[in-house]
Motif scaffolding. Structure first.
Motif, PDB file in Angstrom:
ATOM      1  N   ASN A  15       0.998  -0.985  -0.171  1.00 41.36           N
ATOM      2  CA  ASN A  15      -0.019  -0.098  -0.013  1.00 41.36           C
ATOM      3  C   ASN A  15       0.872   1.354   0.008  1.00 41.36           C
ATOM      4  O   ASN A  15       1.152   1.743   1.054  1.00 41.36           O
ATOM      5  CB  ASN A  15      -0.902  -0.153   1.338  1.00 41.36           C
ATOM      6  N   SER A  17       0.030   4.158  -0.877  1.00 48.60           N
ATOM      7  CA  SER A  17      -0.715   5.410  -0.245  1.00 48.60           C
ATOM      8  C   SER A  17      -0.534   5.472   1.069  1.00 48.60           C
ATOM      9  O   SER A  17      -0.502   6.457   1.606  1.00 48.60           O
ATOM     10  CB  SER A  17      -2.237   5.330  -0.801  1.00 48.60           C
ATOM     11  N   GLY A  18      -0.544   4.442   1.849  1.00 50.50           N
ATOM     12  CA  GLY A  18      -0.545   4.543   3.113  1.00 50.50           C
ATOM     13  C   GLY A  18       0.729   4.466   3.824  1.00 50.50           C
ATOM     14  O   GLY A  18       1.054   4.947   4.961  1.00 50.50           O
ATOM     15  N   GLU A  21       2.382   6.498   7.297  1.00 50.58           N
ATOM     16  CA  GLU A  21       1.347   6.578   8.525  1.00 50.58           C
ATOM     17  C   GLU A  21       2.313   6.290   9.873  1.00 50.58           C
ATOM     18  O   GLU A  21       1.905   7.033  10.694  1.00 50.58           O
ATOM     19  CB  GLU A  21       0.219   5.519   8.350  1.00 50.58           C
TER      20      GLU A  21
END
Ligand SMILES: Nc1ncnc2c1ncn2[C@@H]1O[C@H](COP(=O)(O)OP(=O)(O)OP(=O)(O)O)[C@@H](O)[C@H]1O
Ligand SMILES: [Mg+2]
Lengths: 146, 118
Positions: A15, A17-18, A21
């Protein structure tokens, strides 16, 4: 900040996009602890570079953060392909990133050099075919001996 | 330079919905134009505004790590709603201008945002 604070994160390799985090969450914690903003920036930028690396080069990994009264220690561990020549990987401009990663704004071969310049200590241990461990330390006060 | 002035100089559109009064409360002292996130991350100085042609979520994350105040996308680019949501969560205003990167930077520089150079 009398006691050590220990945080750990799973970095999801599938992922893009993540990615970031964990670094973002550490930033919030350091802010709440009232850590100096320059120190926060040095820690989270370094973490973010290592986190992106874990995602794009190693298919994910784990991050552990240890916040002590005198220093912040961060360790990234992954089970990716490893780095054959760590010296070379540390060189500004060296990158094996794919065209797709480059189109996303990464793959300039700046991540590891950035970490080196922002942290007080960086140690990379890597086994080809097994994985990579990236450890970094940022001191909250001037180190007695650097 | 107030962010509402930045918006005017770039003829930009605001994508995150703040009022002009709210924008005027963001004071921009420096800017950085780049499509290379690691390059942006290499300059730890205070970065007020990031101008870029990239619209993926890592642009917002990069800005967050750098304490960037606001982002302006160039060449008329607009990101997905999910990317805008990430910016809103962080209270980060997002603009988009039709100018390409070089011209957008030039207009701001001409307008007085010189980052203390000159
Ligand atoms: N966790 C990792 N696992 C395997 N290889 C890695 C890892 N981290 C870095 N590398 C290797 O080291 C190289 C240099 O890393 P560095 O972060 O400096 O640059 P990059 O990630 O390629 O580009 P940039 O960081 O500028 O986006 C990478 O291209 C990759 O070959
Ligand atoms: Mg990298």
């Amino acid at each position: 900040m009398d006691n050590k604070i220990i945080l750990s994160y799973e970095i999801d390799g599938g992922n893009f996009s993540g990615a970031g985090e964990a670094s973002s969450s550490v930033k919030k914690v350091l802010k709440q602890l009232g850590v100096d903003s320059d120190i926060i920036r040095r820690v989270v930028i370094s973490m973010y570079e290592a986190e992106i690396n874990a995602v794009i080069h190693a298919g994910g990994g784990r991050a552990e953060v240890e916040i002590s009264p005198d220093k912040i220690y961060v360790k990234f561990t992954d089970d990716g392909p490893g780095i054959a020549d760590v010296q070379q990987a540390m060189r500004e401009g060296f990158s094996t990133a794919s065209q797709k990663i480059r189109e996303m704004g990464f793959g300039a071969g700046m991540g590891l050099p950035n970490i080196k310049s922002y942290t007080d200590e960086i140690r990379i241990t890597s086994d080809v075919g097994k994985g990579t461990v990236v450890e970094m330390v940022v001191y909250l006060q001037e180190p007695v001996q650097k | 330079m107030k962010l509402n002035i930045v918006k005017d100089l770039l003829g930009a559109r605001l994508l995150t919905g703040e009022s002009d009064e709210r924008l005027a409360r963001f004071d921009i002292h420096s800017a950085c134009g780049s499509d290379l996130m690691s390059d942006v991350l290499a300059f730890v100085k205070d970065q007020g505004l990031l101008l870029t042609g990239l619209v993926n979520p890592q642009v917002i994350r990069t800005a967050e790590m750098m304490d960037v105040v606001a982002i302006c996308f160039v060449r008329g680019k607009t990101p997905d709603e999910s990317v805008l949501a990430l910016a809103r969560e962080r209270g980060m205003p997002i603009l988009t201008t039709r100018y390409p990167l070089f011209i957008a930077c030039g207009r701001l520089y001409n307008g007085g945002l010189t980052c203390g150079e000159e």
